[in-house]
Structures are given as C-alpha cells and as structure tokens.
Scaffold this motif. Structure first.
Motif, PDB file in Angstrom:
ATOM      1  N   TYR A 176       0.800  -1.221   0.000  1.00 18.43           N
ATOM      2  CA  TYR A 176       0.000   0.000   0.000  1.00 18.43           C
ATOM      3  C   TYR A 176       0.837   1.278   0.000  1.00 18.43           C
ATOM      4  O   TYR A 176       0.460   2.278  -0.627  1.00 18.43           O
ATOM      5  N   MET A 177       1.956   1.261   0.690  1.00 16.31           N
ATOM      6  CA  MET A 177       2.736   2.483   0.891  1.00 16.31           C
ATOM      7  C   MET A 177       3.079   3.211  -0.417  1.00 16.31           C
ATOM      8  O   MET A 177       2.968   4.445  -0.488  1.00 16.31           O
ATOM      9  N   PRO A 178       3.534   2.522  -1.471  1.00 18.21           N
ATOM     10  CA  PRO A 178       3.883   3.251  -2.694  1.00 18.21           C
ATOM     11  C   PRO A 178       2.698   3.961  -3.351  1.00 18.21           C
ATOM     12  O   PRO A 178       2.905   4.826  -4.212  1.00 18.21           O
ATOM     13  N   GLN A 179       1.483   3.630  -2.951  1.00 16.07           N
ATOM     14  CA  GLN A 179       0.310   4.281  -3.516  1.00 16.07           C
ATOM     15  C   GLN A 179       0.040   5.649  -2.881  1.00 16.07           C
ATOM     16  O   GLN A 179      -0.715   6.452  -3.438  1.00 16.07           O
ATOM     17  N   VAL A 180       0.631   5.914  -1.722  1.00 16.86           N
ATOM     18  CA  VAL A 180       0.281   7.119  -0.963  1.00 16.86           C
ATOM     19  C   VAL A 180       1.498   7.991  -0.634  1.00 16.86           C
ATOM     20  O   VAL A 180       1.390   8.929   0.147  1.00 16.86           O
ATOM     21  N   GLY A 181       2.638   7.698  -1.216  1.00 17.90           N
ATOM     22  CA  GLY A 181       3.844   8.489  -0.980  1.00 17.90           C
ATOM     23  C   GLY A 181       5.027   7.834  -1.652  1.00 17.90           C
ATOM     24  O   GLY A 181       5.012   6.629  -1.926  1.00 17.90           O
ATOM     25  N   THR A 182       6.066   8.619  -1.891  1.00 16.15           N
ATOM     26  CA  THR A 182       7.232   8.081  -2.594  1.00 16.15           C
ATOM     27  C   THR A 182       8.271   7.466  -1.662  1.00 16.15           C
ATOM     28  O   THR A 182       9.160   6.747  -2.123  1.00 16.15           O
ATOM     29  N   LEU A 183       8.165   7.744  -0.358  1.00 20.23           N
ATOM     30  CA  LEU A 183       9.237   7.345   0.554  1.00 20.23           C
ATOM     31  C   LEU A 183       8.782   6.378   1.650  1.00 20.23           C
ATOM     32  O   LEU A 183       9.518   6.129   2.597  1.00 20.23           O
ATOM     33  N   GLY A 184       7.578   5.831   1.508  1.00 17.73           N
ATOM     34  CA  GLY A 184       7.062   4.944   2.547  1.00 17.73           C
ATOM     35  C   GLY A 184       7.902   3.698   2.755  1.00 17.73           C
ATOM     36  O   GLY A 184       8.095   3.253   3.888  1.00 17.73           O
ATOM     37  N   LEU A 185       8.417   3.119   1.686  1.00 11.12           N
ATOM     38  CA  LEU A 185       9.233   1.916   1.841  1.00 11.12           C
ATOM     39  C   LEU A 185      10.568   2.251   2.504  1.00 11.12           C
ATOM     40  O   LEU A 185      11.120   1.432   3.256  1.00 11.12           O
ATOM     41  N   ASP A 186      11.089   3.452   2.234  1.00 15.54           N
ATOM     42  CA  ASP A 186      12.287   3.879   2.954  1.00 15.54           C
ATOM     43  C   ASP A 186      12.000   4.005   4.441  1.00 15.54           C
ATOM     44  O   ASP A 186      12.810   3.605   5.279  1.00 15.54           O
ATOM     45  N   MET A 187      10.845   4.588   4.773  1.00 17.03           N
ATOM     46  CA  MET A 187      10.471   4.688   6.187  1.00 17.03           C
ATOM     47  C   MET A 187      10.451   3.312   6.830  1.00 17.03           C
ATOM     48  O   MET A 187      10.985   3.110   7.919  1.00 17.03           O
ATOM     49  N   MET A 188       9.846   2.351   6.156  1.00 17.09           N
ATOM     50  CA  MET A 188       9.702   1.019   6.722  1.00 17.09           C
ATOM     51  C   MET A 188      11.045   0.317   6.894  1.00 17.09           C
ATOM     52  O   MET A 188      11.316  -0.283   7.928  1.00 17.09           O
ATOM     53  N   GLN A 189      11.875   0.381   5.862  1.00 20.51           N
ATOM     54  CA  GLN A 189      13.067  -0.456   5.831  1.00 20.51           C
ATOM     55  C   GLN A 189      14.353   0.235   6.284  1.00 20.51           C
ATOM     56  O   GLN A 189      15.266  -0.428   6.764  1.00 20.51           O
ATOM     57  N   ARG A 190      14.434   1.551   6.102  1.00 19.57           N
ATOM     58  CA  ARG A 190      15.753   2.180   6.263  1.00 19.57           C
ATOM     59  C   ARG A 190      15.798   3.246   7.350  1.00 19.57           C
ATOM     60  O   ARG A 190      16.723   4.062   7.369  1.00 19.57           O
ATOM     61  N   THR A 191      14.809   3.270   8.260  1.00 19.77           N
ATOM     62  CA  THR A 191      14.850   4.257   9.330  1.00 19.77           C
ATOM     63  C   THR A 191      14.772   3.596  10.699  1.00 19.77           C
ATOM     64  O   THR A 191      14.236   2.500  10.852  1.00 19.77           O
ATOM     65  N   CYS A 192      15.315   4.291  11.690  1.00 17.88           N
ATOM     66  CA  CYS A 192      15.204   3.904  13.101  1.00 17.88           C
ATOM     67  C   CYS A 192      14.924   5.152  13.923  1.00 17.88           C
ATOM     68  O   CYS A 192      15.480   6.223  13.652  1.00 17.88           O
ATOM     69  N   THR A 193      14.110   5.001  14.947  1.00 14.17           N
ATOM     70  CA  THR A 193      13.749   6.131  15.783  1.00 14.17           C
ATOM     71  C   THR A 193      13.871   5.770  17.250  1.00 14.17           C
ATOM     72  O   THR A 193      14.079   4.612  17.615  1.00 14.17           O
ATOM     73  N   VAL A 194      13.758   6.782  18.071  1.00 12.24           N
ATOM     74  CA  VAL A 194      13.616   6.605  19.516  1.00 12.24           C
ATOM     75  C   VAL A 194      12.437   7.467  19.928  1.00 12.24           C
ATOM     76  O   VAL A 194      12.245   8.562  19.407  1.00 12.24           O
ATOM     77  N   GLN A 195      11.596   6.960  20.810  1.00 12.06           N
ATOM     78  CA  GLN A 195      10.451   7.740  21.258  1.00 12.06           C
ATOM     79  C   GLN A 195      10.217   7.497  22.742  1.00 12.06           C
ATOM     80  O   GLN A 195      10.671   6.498  23.305  1.00 12.06           O
ATOM     81  N   VAL A 196       9.517   8.441  23.360  1.00 12.87           N
ATOM     82  CA  VAL A 196       9.146   8.288  24.758  1.00 12.87           C
ATOM     83  C   VAL A 196       7.637   8.436  24.863  1.00 12.87           C
ATOM     84  O   VAL A 196       7.038   9.269  24.180  1.00 12.87           O
ATOM     85  N   ASN A 197       7.033   7.605  25.697  1.00 11.55           N
ATOM     86  CA  ASN A 197       5.591   7.591  25.899  1.00 11.55           C
ATOM     87  C   ASN A 197       5.288   8.137  27.289  1.00 11.55           C
ATOM     88  O   ASN A 197       5.846   7.657  28.284  1.00 11.55           O
TER      89      ASN A 197
END
Length: 470
Positions: A176-197
């Motif tokens: 689905y991601m490529p249908q709604v943006g050009t960089l969604g697969l990069d977000m899924m595969q090539r990013t890492c984050t840190v978050q606090v809840n």
C-alpha cells in the motif's frame, strides 16, 4: 498492534465510546510513568561475512539472523523474562514477563530491533533498563556475527539490500505504501527512531501537552538529527529520516493543524482518526488486508470490500490507533515520535527532555508560553526546514539552536522540580547533559559523523558502524 487472541471484541457503538476509551488512559500525576522505545540496525560483522552475508549490511531474518537473536534472547535465563510472539508460525517478537513485565521486543520491517520499554517511575530506571537490554543482546548477536547500531537512516544500504521480516502487517504496508507516498518503503526499511511515551491527567492536560509537544517536535528532530548519509555519501540532510517522513503517507503523518485547535480533545482526535485510511483488521488470528478502506464508513455499516460481514470492535480501533503516524501520537498516553535513533546517552536525553517539559506543572506552563510566541503554522513550516538545516534552520530572527536552548532550560527546571534522585544523590537533570552541550555549540550527532566522514574516515561511511555500535 494487539497480539492475536488479545483483541477486545466489544462492538463499537459510537464515537463517544471511542473517546471514552482514550479518556480511560488519564492518570493522577503520582501514577505517571515513562516508557522509552528505541530501534537499531543490525549489521554483519566483517569477520562473519561470507558469500551470502556482506559486511556491514543487515542480517537476514534466518538463518543466523534476527530470528535466532529473538530465540536466544527468549531462551536466556530459561525464558524467565520473555514469552514468544508468533505470526503465522514465525517468531516476530517477545513479550516481557516477570522482571520484564510491561516491555516487549519487536521487529521493524527490515529487522530493525526494537525494545519497547516498560512504564517506569523515573529516568534512572530507564537508564538501567536500556543498559540491561544492550548487555543481554550483545553476546547473543556477536555469537552470530551481528552487531547493532542506532542510527536514524541506514547509511549505506539501498532498498533492495534490505530484508523483509515475515510479519503480515508489513506485507500489507509494503503493497500500500507506494500508492500514498514516494518514501514509505524507505520509512519502513531504512529508518530507526527513539520515542518516549508519557501520561496525562485529563483531556485538557492531554490537549495542552499535545500542543506543546507537537509544536516543539521539529526542535527535537534538529537536536537528535543522526542520519546525514544516503547510500554511502552525505546527501545534504541532517536528518534523512525526518525527510523521509515528509512524503510517506501524509494522510496519517506530520503535524495536523486541527490538533492545535483550542477545542481539541479526545472526540476531535477520534473524528480525525476515523478518516485516516485503514491498513488491516485481525480476525481469528489472521491479518486481513483492507488498506485504503474507511473506518468511518465501516462504523456506519456501509459496504466496504474485505469487511463484509465484519462488525467493527474496540480491538479494531485500538489496532487502527497504531496506524496513525503523527509526530506526536495519541493513545491512552502520548508518544513523542520526532527523533532519530542515536547513542544510548542521546536516547536517554530524549526521554529526559520530554519528561522535564511535560511532567512538571511550572515547566509545562513555561513551555506552553514559549510555543505561543509564534503561530502554529510556523511550527509546521519548521518541520519542513529542519531535516536539511537542523539547528541552523532560521527561527524568529535567530536559529533553531536558540529555541532549543530555551526548551532545554525549561526541561532542566522541570527535572529539578521532580526531585527524583538516584542512590548517589543525583537528580534526572544529568541526562540532559548531551543536549546542554549541543545547545551551547557542540555538534549534533549528524554534524559529528559528517566531520568524521570528511576527516578521519576519508570518505568511508562504513566506519560509522564500529563507532556507533552499542
């Protein structure tokens, strides 16, 4: 998302019912907790490379990869801390039990390894939890020839170099991601984050914290920028991870201006979320692809392909909550989502920053006053500037570094007000030290790596793995 068999099957009857679900997360301040989540890239150690495993590249799911690390972590201490989570027979995560109750280990789409920490009382506990996690996975991964590095965007790998983990949800998003943006697969595969809840005391407290945190999220992006490389070279961004989020799936991402409305609350959030397209629903342990369908239309009983005969439940809505990707996400708590993954000290500093700003009344009032000095639209515009310019992005006659310094000063006052001391008599302000240094002019992580690239590394980005390894 909920694990198979854990969903709440209560039918949804109204928007009010869903707003009450969020309101049920409200807690008195003495029950507020800190939950830190952090991701990291696995990489093949040079001494373990072979024809099928290239040095510094991500390990596979199996063999001798991510599945083995999960399995060995589960078996460590005879399974006293973790119980396995399976998806169609594949081990895809661990749920904490015993001393690890409330935490989990999960996999992002390309095998990025994530600890979702337990809700803890103070940042000292968060530091101990993080250290225990790295101590636990280090010998296991090294025995398999794998290391881990927390970076915001993979510094050398192309999309086609990244593996896919066998999680049903990710197969749906991949389609689905490529249908709604050009960089969604990069977000899924090539990013890492840190978050606090973090928790809230009431609907009004949630809305106030949300406005402050959402406005200042671009400042956090600049402070924690840690992804200046793309496929082996600098590409002009301090946070390429943040740049990816500017064209991933904007119907569910970013800084919706409606969140800043003075009347914003749980009901308004539910109304916004019902118009976010769906990804999936879970039935009988199976994840069904309904990407692009309307939750609102489903609730109204309108025909939706793939949802025929299914009645929306509370569990479905709780899963849908996890598919909103705004820079601050509302659940029964608030998730701060604007930062690149980084060194352990920086990941602790992220939690310290937001705890200091949001968990002390005086600090929250000061932060609220700070953000109201400018219009909300200006913060949304800042979000577009900081991926490239970082702390040098212009702001109110100065730069974002000036705003960051004020933000950190308020956070320090909030941490002092909490008066949470470790056994040595040190309070939580010590965790802000890396940010205080940056605000005073020290390089961000991205700036540090760029200097290393042009100097000691002589243009060899692979050197980052050994230096960033945890």
């Amino acid at each position: 998302m909920s694990n198979p068999g854990e969903q709440d099957a209560t039918p949804i009857e109204s928007v009010t019912q869903l707003a009450c679900l969020l309101d049920a997360g409200a807690k008195s301040p003495d029950r507020w907790r800190i939950g830190t989540e952090h991701e990291k890239f696995g990489f093949v150690l040079p001494e373990a490379a072979n024809e099928g495993r290239q040095p510094w590249m991500p390990p596979p799911y199996a063999p001798d990869g991510i599945a083995d690390i999960l399995g060995d972590l589960h078996r460590q201490d005879d399974g006293a801390h973790w119980t396995p989570i399976f998806d169609d027979g594949n081990l895809i995560g661990l749920k904490g039990v015993g001393d690890a109750q409330g935490s989990s280990v999960s996999l992002e789409p390309a095998g990025q390894f994530e600890l979702s920490g337990a809700p803890l009382t103070d940042l000292h506990e968060t530091g101990h939890e993080m250290a225990r996690h790295f101590e636990a996975i280090r010998p296991i991964s090294r025995a398999l020839g794998v290391g881990f590095a927390p970076l915001g965007f993979h510094p050398i790998a192309r999309r086609e170099d990244m593996p896919w983990m066998p999680k049903s949800r990710y197969a749906i998003m991949r389609r689905y991601m490529p249908q709604v943006g050009t960089l969604g697969l990069d977000m899924m595969q090539r990013t890492c984050t840190v978050q606090v809840n973090l928790d809230f005391a009431s609907e009004a407290d949630m809305a106030r914290k949300l406005r402050v945190a959402l406005a200042l999220q671009p400042v956090a992006t600049a402070l924690f920028a840690n992804s200046p490389f793309y496929e082996g070279r600098p590409n002009g961004f301090m946070s390429n991870r943040a740049q990816v989020w500017t064209d991933t799936d904007n119907a569910r991402s970013g800084m919706p201006l409606c969140f800043f409305d003075p009347a914003f609350g749980f009901g308004a959030y539910v109304e916004w979320l019902l118009d976010v397209p769906m990804y999936f629903v879970v039935r009988d342990g199976r994840i069904l692809d309904v990407a692009g369908r309307s939750f609102r239309s489903w609730m109204k009983g309108e025909r939706q392909h793939g949802l025929e005969g299914l009645i929306p439940t509370i569990g479905d809505f709780e899963d849908h909550l996890t598919t909103a990707f705004t820079d601050v996400r509302v659940k029964q708590f608030l998730e701060m989502r604007g930062a690149d993954a980084g060194s352990p000290a920086m990941m602790l500093a992220l939690s310290a920053l937001w705890v200091g700003l949001l968990y002390d009344d005086s600090a929250l009032a000061a932060a609220d006053a700070l953000v109201r000095e400018q219009g909300w639209a200006q913060y949304a515009a800042l979000r577009a500037a900081v991926p490239r310019h970082g702390l040098q992005a212009p702001w109110a006659g100065g730069t974002v570094r000036d705003l960051a310094a004020r933000m950190i000063e308020i956070a320090a006052s909030g941490l002092r007000g909490r008066a949470a001391y470790d056994p040595n008599g040190l309070d939580e302000t010590r965790f802000l030290a890396p940010l205080q240094e940056i605000a005073a002019g020290a390089p961000t992580q991205a700036e540090h790596w760029l200097h290393r690239y042009h100097d000691a590394w002589k243009g060899d980005v692979t050197r980052i793995f050994a230096e960033a390894a945890v």
